[in-house]
Design an enzyme around this catalytic site. Structure first.
Site, PDB file in Angstrom:
ATOM      1  N   LYS A 276       6.453  41.507   9.809  1.00 55.79           N
ATOM      2  CA  LYS A 276       5.758  40.299   9.359  1.00 55.79           C
ATOM      3  C   LYS A 276       6.758  39.159   9.278  1.00 55.79           C
ATOM      4  CE  LYS A 276       3.159  38.325   5.525  1.00 55.79           C
ATOM      5  NZ  LYS A 276       2.387  38.595   4.307  1.00 55.79           N
TER       6      LYS A 276
ATOM      7  N   LYS B  33       2.699  40.693  12.872  1.00 57.35           N
ATOM      8  CA  LYS B  33       2.006  39.517  12.356  1.00 57.35           C
ATOM      9  C   LYS B  33       2.930  38.321  12.296  1.00 57.35           C
ATOM     10  CE  LYS B  33       0.068  37.928   8.051  1.00 57.35           C
ATOM     11  NZ  LYS B  33      -0.126  38.197   6.657  1.00 57.35           N
TER      12      LYS B  33
END
Ligand code: PBG
Length: 325
Positions: A196, A249
């Site tokens: 992330k 992400k």
């Protein structure tokens, strides 16, 4: 052989041909729909930076879940923005807190819809950081991990079909796995936000989830967008710690990472088309600058082609409808 005997256009000459030789397919069962839950009843408050997306009270989140399920979406990802925020993230630990209540209500209404619960502290802390803050502003890893594991357990007890830690603390997957196994939730999968990035594309989400950090930024825990090798390291660590699915992400700006992760692990790979990616398309479409449906399908196909098995997207129900599920 080369041109003119070789002509790649031959298998492109009709829709039937194109469909037959298509390499990448998009199906409703690959999509996960994020939901933002807020306190109250009958609340359907539109998120100004995300046209078409709403902050929903539990009853409305149930309606939205039903509609998504009917469209063919197999799972929702829950984010809660409880009223009470404090340094300990008590609302996320409360068995009667907003997230737990929403999980229970959606499972009761839609037993066949999978409810994934986002596990983080940022929506429940007064400072909006994803972990506990030490004097001086440092985010304390190990105490945060303890709390996150308790939050995950709370959501599993409430009926979550999977827990998805999005905090980026070191070692949290292992800690969550231990606590879940010890307390009777050995079958609850962990969807790890493994790679992330500290991204500018989370801006609209922070309005929806009321989770903007009150000071500083998230760069001491989320990844530097410039780093690719480090993403692999993060993913492999989470696999070792017991993740069942791993996530990259955001999705669009990180297609190379999705591909590398897909090639490196055997677990399902999830990509998150985040709020800013959604808002960019929406804003251009609203101005008539882009064909929304074509642009959405192209971005999602690109994310699948890069190697994602599953995609979390705010367009999930819409796309499922477009696909005619
Ligand atoms: C919070 C969290 C964020 C997102 C998912 N979980 C925001 C952040 O890390 O600041 C972003 C999702 C999106 O932008 O759609 N831990």
């Amino acid at each position: 052989m080369t041109f003119p005997s070789v002509r790649p256009r031959r298998t492109r000459q009709s829709d039937l041909w194109r469909r037959m030789v298509r390499e990448t397919r998009l199906a409703p069962e690959q999509l996960i729909y994020p939901l933002f839950v807020v306190p109250g009843k009958g609340v359907r408050h539109s998120v100004s930076s995300m046209p078409g997306i709403f902050q929903l009270s539990v009853d409305e989140a149930v309606q939205e879940s039903r509609a998504a399920e009917q469209a063919g979406v197999p799972a929702v990802l829950l984010f809660a923005a409880p009223e009470h925020k404090d340094a300990r993230a008590s609302a996320a630990l409360d068995p009667h807190g907003l997230a737990a209540e929403a999980i229970g209500a959606i499972k009761a209404a839609c037993p066949h819809l999978l409810v994934w619960a986002d596990v983080c502290l940022c929506g429940a802390t007064d400072h909006g950081h994803c972990g506990h803050v030490l004097p001086g502003g440092v985010i304390d890893n190990d105490s945060s991990v303890q709390t996150l594991a308790q939050v995950a357990l709370n959501y599993a007890r409430a009926g979550a079909d999977a827990v998805a830690p999005s905090d980026m603390m070191d070692g949290r997957v292992q800690a969550i796995r231990r606590v879940l196994d010890r307390d009777g939730f050995a079958m609850t999968p962990i969807v790890s936000y493994a790679a992330k990035y500290a991204s500018a594309f989370y801006g609209p989400f922070r309005e929806a989830a009321e989770s903007a950090p009150a000071f500083g930024d998230r760069r001491s825990y989320q990844m530097d967008p410039a780093n690719g090798r480090e993403a692999l390291r993060e993913v492999l660590l989470d696999v070792e710690e017991g993740a069942d699915l791993v996530m990259v992400k955001p999705a669009g700006p990180y297609l190379d990472i999705i591909r590398e992760v897909r090639d490196a692990v055997r677990l399902p790979v999830v990509a998150y088309q985040v709020s800013g990616e959604y808002s960019l398309i929406k804003a251009a479409a609203e101005r008539g600058w882009i064909d929304e449906r074509a642009a959405v399908m192209e971005t999602l196909t690109g994310i699948r082609r890069a190697g994602a098995d599953l995609i979390i997207t705010y367009y999930a129900p819409q796309v499922a409808r477009w696909l005619g599920a």
